[in-house]
Design an enzyme around this catalytic site. Structure first.
Site, PDB file in Angstrom:
ATOM      1  N   ASP A 137       0.835  -1.206   0.000  1.00  0.00           N
ATOM      2  CA  ASP A 137       0.000   0.000   0.000  1.00  0.00           C
ATOM      3  C   ASP A 137       0.868   1.254   0.000  1.00  0.00           C
ATOM      4  O   ASP A 137       1.989   1.246   0.529  1.00  0.00           O
ATOM      5  CB  ASP A 137      -0.896  -0.026   1.251  1.00  0.00           C
ATOM      6  CG  ASP A 137      -2.050   0.954   1.143  1.00  0.00           C
ATOM      7  OD1 ASP A 137      -2.275   1.505   0.044  1.00  0.00           O
ATOM      8  OD2 ASP A 137      -2.716   1.174   2.159  1.00  0.00           O
TER       9      ASP A 137
ATOM     10  N   HIS B 173       2.598   3.564  -8.999  1.00  0.00           N
ATOM     11  CA  HIS B 173       2.407   2.141  -9.303  1.00  0.00           C
ATOM     12  C   HIS B 173       3.629   1.586 -10.054  1.00  0.00           C
ATOM     13  O   HIS B 173       4.071   0.468  -9.801  1.00  0.00           O
ATOM     14  CB  HIS B 173       1.134   1.932 -10.128  1.00  0.00           C
ATOM     15  CG  HIS B 173      -0.119   2.269  -9.362  1.00  0.00           C
ATOM     16  ND1 HIS B 173      -0.365   1.809  -8.080  1.00  0.00           N
ATOM     17  CD2 HIS B 173      -1.203   3.023  -9.686  1.00  0.00           C
ATOM     18  CE1 HIS B 173      -1.544   2.259  -7.659  1.00  0.00           C
ATOM     19  NE2 HIS B 173      -2.063   3.005  -8.611  1.00  0.00           N
TER      20      HIS B 173
ATOM     21  N   SER C  87      -7.504  -5.609  -5.381  1.00  0.00           N
ATOM     22  CA  SER C  87      -8.580  -6.225  -4.599  1.00  0.00           C
ATOM     23  C   SER C  87      -9.890  -6.169  -5.390  1.00  0.00           C
ATOM     24  O   SER C  87     -10.023  -5.386  -6.340  1.00  0.00           O
ATOM     25  CB  SER C  87      -8.756  -5.488  -3.267  1.00  0.00           C
ATOM     26  OG  SER C  87      -9.415  -4.263  -3.484  1.00  0.00           O
ATOM     27  N   SER C  88     -10.836  -6.971  -4.954  1.00  0.00           N
ATOM     28  CA  SER C  88     -12.159  -6.971  -5.602  1.00  0.00           C
ATOM     29  C   SER C  88     -12.756  -5.563  -5.543  1.00  0.00           C
ATOM     30  O   SER C  88     -13.549  -5.182  -6.399  1.00  0.00           O
ATOM     31  CB  SER C  88     -13.111  -7.929  -4.884  1.00  0.00           C
ATOM     32  OG  SER C  88     -12.514  -9.185  -4.724  1.00  0.00           O
ATOM     33  N   GLU C  89     -12.360  -4.798  -4.532  1.00  0.00           N
ATOM     34  CA  GLU C  89     -12.918  -3.440  -4.343  1.00  0.00           C
ATOM     35  C   GLU C  89     -12.198  -2.400  -5.207  1.00  0.00           C
ATOM     36  O   GLU C  89     -12.711  -1.291  -5.398  1.00  0.00           O
ATOM     37  CB  GLU C  89     -12.817  -3.034  -2.865  1.00  0.00           C
ATOM     38  CG  GLU C  89     -13.752  -3.805  -1.926  1.00  0.00           C
ATOM     39  CD  GLU C  89     -13.267  -5.208  -1.579  1.00  0.00           C
ATOM     40  OE1 GLU C  89     -12.043  -5.463  -1.685  1.00  0.00           O
ATOM     41  OE2 GLU C  89     -14.102  -6.066  -1.228  1.00  0.00           O
TER      42      GLU C  89
ATOM     43  N   LEU D 233      10.926 -20.327  -5.290  1.00  0.00           N
ATOM     44  CA  LEU D 233       9.888 -19.531  -4.623  1.00  0.00           C
ATOM     45  C   LEU D 233       8.515 -19.704  -5.285  1.00  0.00           C
ATOM     46  O   LEU D 233       8.396 -19.631  -6.509  1.00  0.00           O
ATOM     47  CB  LEU D 233      10.284 -18.042  -4.690  1.00  0.00           C
ATOM     48  CG  LEU D 233       9.267 -17.051  -4.109  1.00  0.00           C
ATOM     49  CD1 LEU D 233       9.204 -17.170  -2.586  1.00  0.00           C
ATOM     50  CD2 LEU D 233       9.602 -15.617  -4.509  1.00  0.00           C
TER      51      LEU D 233
ATOM     52  N   ILE E 205      -6.670  -5.156   7.489  1.00  0.00           N
ATOM     53  CA  ILE E 205      -6.457  -6.347   6.657  1.00  0.00           C
ATOM     54  C   ILE E 205      -7.087  -6.130   5.279  1.00  0.00           C
ATOM     55  O   ILE E 205      -6.715  -6.769   4.307  1.00  0.00           O
ATOM     56  CB  ILE E 205      -7.079  -7.603   7.332  1.00  0.00           C
ATOM     57  CG1 ILE E 205      -6.461  -7.847   8.703  1.00  0.00           C
ATOM     58  CG2 ILE E 205      -6.922  -8.841   6.469  1.00  0.00           C
ATOM     59  CD1 ILE E 205      -4.977  -8.081   8.715  1.00  0.00           C
ATOM     60  N   SER E 206      -8.051  -5.212   5.192  1.00  0.00           N
ATOM     61  CA  SER E 206      -8.678  -4.819   3.919  1.00  0.00           C
ATOM     62  C   SER E 206      -9.148  -5.998   3.066  1.00  0.00           C
ATOM     63  O   SER E 206      -8.897  -6.030   1.859  1.00  0.00           O
ATOM     64  CB  SER E 206      -7.717  -3.940   3.094  1.00  0.00           C
ATOM     65  OG  SER E 206      -7.487  -2.738   3.765  1.00  0.00           O
TER      66      SER E 206
HETATM   67  C1  FPP Z   1      -1.895   0.264  -3.350  1.00  0.00           C
HETATM   68  O1  FPP Z   1      -1.424   1.593  -3.340  1.00  0.00           O
HETATM   69  C2  FPP Z   1      -1.436  -0.403  -4.562  1.00  0.00           C
HETATM   70  C3  FPP Z   1      -2.233  -0.965  -5.519  1.00  0.00           C
HETATM   71  C4  FPP Z   1      -3.708  -0.973  -5.454  1.00  0.00           C
HETATM   72  C5  FPP Z   1      -1.654  -1.590  -6.708  1.00  0.00           C
HETATM   73  C6  FPP Z   1      -0.504  -2.463  -6.360  1.00  0.00           C
HETATM   74  C7  FPP Z   1       0.150  -2.898  -7.602  1.00  0.00           C
HETATM   75  C8  FPP Z   1       1.477  -2.874  -7.790  1.00  0.00           C
HETATM   76  C9  FPP Z   1       2.478  -2.508  -6.783  1.00  0.00           C
HETATM   77  C10 FPP Z   1       1.963  -3.345  -9.095  1.00  0.00           C
HETATM   78  C11 FPP Z   1       2.268  -4.798  -8.912  1.00  0.00           C
HETATM   79  C12 FPP Z   1       2.339  -5.459 -10.197  1.00  0.00           C
HETATM   80  C13 FPP Z   1       2.429  -6.785 -10.305  1.00  0.00           C
HETATM   81  C14 FPP Z   1       2.421  -7.395 -11.653  1.00  0.00           C
HETATM   82  C15 FPP Z   1       2.506  -7.678  -9.152  1.00  0.00           C
HETATM   83  P1  FPP Z   1      -2.509   2.737  -3.420  1.00  0.00           P
HETATM   84  O2  FPP Z   1      -2.730   3.080  -4.843  1.00  0.00           O
HETATM   85  O3  FPP Z   1      -3.717   2.321  -2.661  1.00  0.00           O
HETATM   86  O4  FPP Z   1      -1.765   3.906  -2.668  1.00  0.00           O
HETATM   87  P2  FPP Z   1      -2.438   5.052  -1.783  1.00  0.00           P
HETATM   88  O5  FPP Z   1      -3.152   4.358  -0.655  1.00  0.00           O
HETATM   89  O6  FPP Z   1      -1.262   5.833  -1.323  1.00  0.00           O
HETATM   90  O7  FPP Z   1      -3.353   5.811  -2.680  1.00  0.00           O
END
Ligand code: FPP
Length: 250
Positions: free
Chosen positions: A21, A38, A66-68, A132, A196-197
């Site tokens: 996150d 991202h 997530s689904s959300e 892994l 845990i979201s």
């Molecule tokens: C949460 O940060 C992150 C996500 C919802 C996306 C996570 C995806 C990646 C790190 C890319 C991974 C890629 C692969 C192929 C595994 P947020 O956007 O909720 O951040 P914020 O809470 O600061 O807005």
């Protein structure tokens, strides 16, 4: 849950799960578009996979969507789909070379055709790898997982392959997404949120929970070591008392 046979050997987690996150906030602090957060998040993913492989961690489960998350602005959802697809295409050779076995869990029906094809392809290409076990949770939620397990059980009962009277916790667990993996020993969540979201719900029953203020793109070897250090200091009692663990470990 009973005490695992190898409780004495639990100083290193067998299975780590991470709620990645803080990508958006990482970008915002730098006055950059969220999408760049991202992108940087993917770099952190790469580092953690490499480190877990080197440390001989058996399984790593990452919460990528997530689904959300479908509720986010359309532009961000589209960007994430493209990022997943491109990341799979770019990383598959490296994963294969590093003996990583990849699987994606969640309701994959929600994804577009090219992404689903690459998910299938990546899973097939890495299926025989013995290093892994990397699990990427996409369009996943813990509640979805429990409901899909219940649905499969209902289907088995209807088909006469399972009797309702013998439904135990162990049998139920066989129908969950990570059934064949060791239980999650350590959950890490970045970005200072203590939730845990709707991630793994069943599988976190006895996990140690580690929360850090670090934003996901800044998560690196130093931060992983801090989480592992935290883990080694926990006494995992699985409902027992310290003296019983001392006897087992003697
Ligand atoms: C949460 O940060 C992150 C996500 C919802 C996306 C996570 C995806 C990646 C790190 C890319 C991974 C890629 C692969 C192929 C595994 P947020 O956007 O909720 O951040 P914020 O809470 O600061 O807005």
């Amino acid at each position: 849950m009973s005490i695992p046979d190898n409780v004495h050997a639990l100083k290193r987690p067998r299975h780590i799960a991470i709620i990645m996150d803080g990508n958006g906030r990482w970008a915002k602090r730098r006055h950059l578009p969220r999408m760049l957060g991202h992108q940087e998040g993917v770099k952190a993913v790469r580092k953690v996979i490499k480190l877990c492989g080197e440390m001989r961690i058996e399984a790593l489960t990452l919460f990528a969507f997530s689904s959300e998350n479908w509720q986010r602005p359309e532009q961000e959802v589209n960007y994430l789909m493209t990022l997943f697809l491109n990341t799979l295409k770019n990383e598959i050779d490296k994963l294969t070379k590093n003996n990583v076995q990849l699987r994606m869990v969640g309701n994959l029906e929600g994804f577009n055709q090219p992404l689903r094809e690459w998910i299938d392809k990546s899973q097939t290409l890495t299926a025989k790898n013995t290093g892994l076990q990397l699990v990427i949770a996409v369009n996943y939620s813990g509640q979805w997982d429990i409901v899909q397990a219940a649905q499969k059980i209902i289907n088995q009962v209807k088909a006469g392959k399972l009797e309702t009277e013998i439904l135990t916790r162990e049998i139920f667990a066989e129908y969950l997404s990570l059934a064949d993996l060791p239980a999650v020993d350590l959950l890490i969540r970045t970005s200072g949120e203590y939730r845990i979201s709707n991630f793994l719900l069943w599988q976190l029953a006895y996990s140690e929970l580690y929360f850090t203020d670090i934003l996901w793109p800044d998560f690196d070897e130093h931060e992983l070591n801090k989480a592992l250090q935290f883990y080694t200091q926990r006494e995992r009692r699985f409902g027992c008392i310290s003296e019983q663990l001392a006897e087992i470990n003697a």
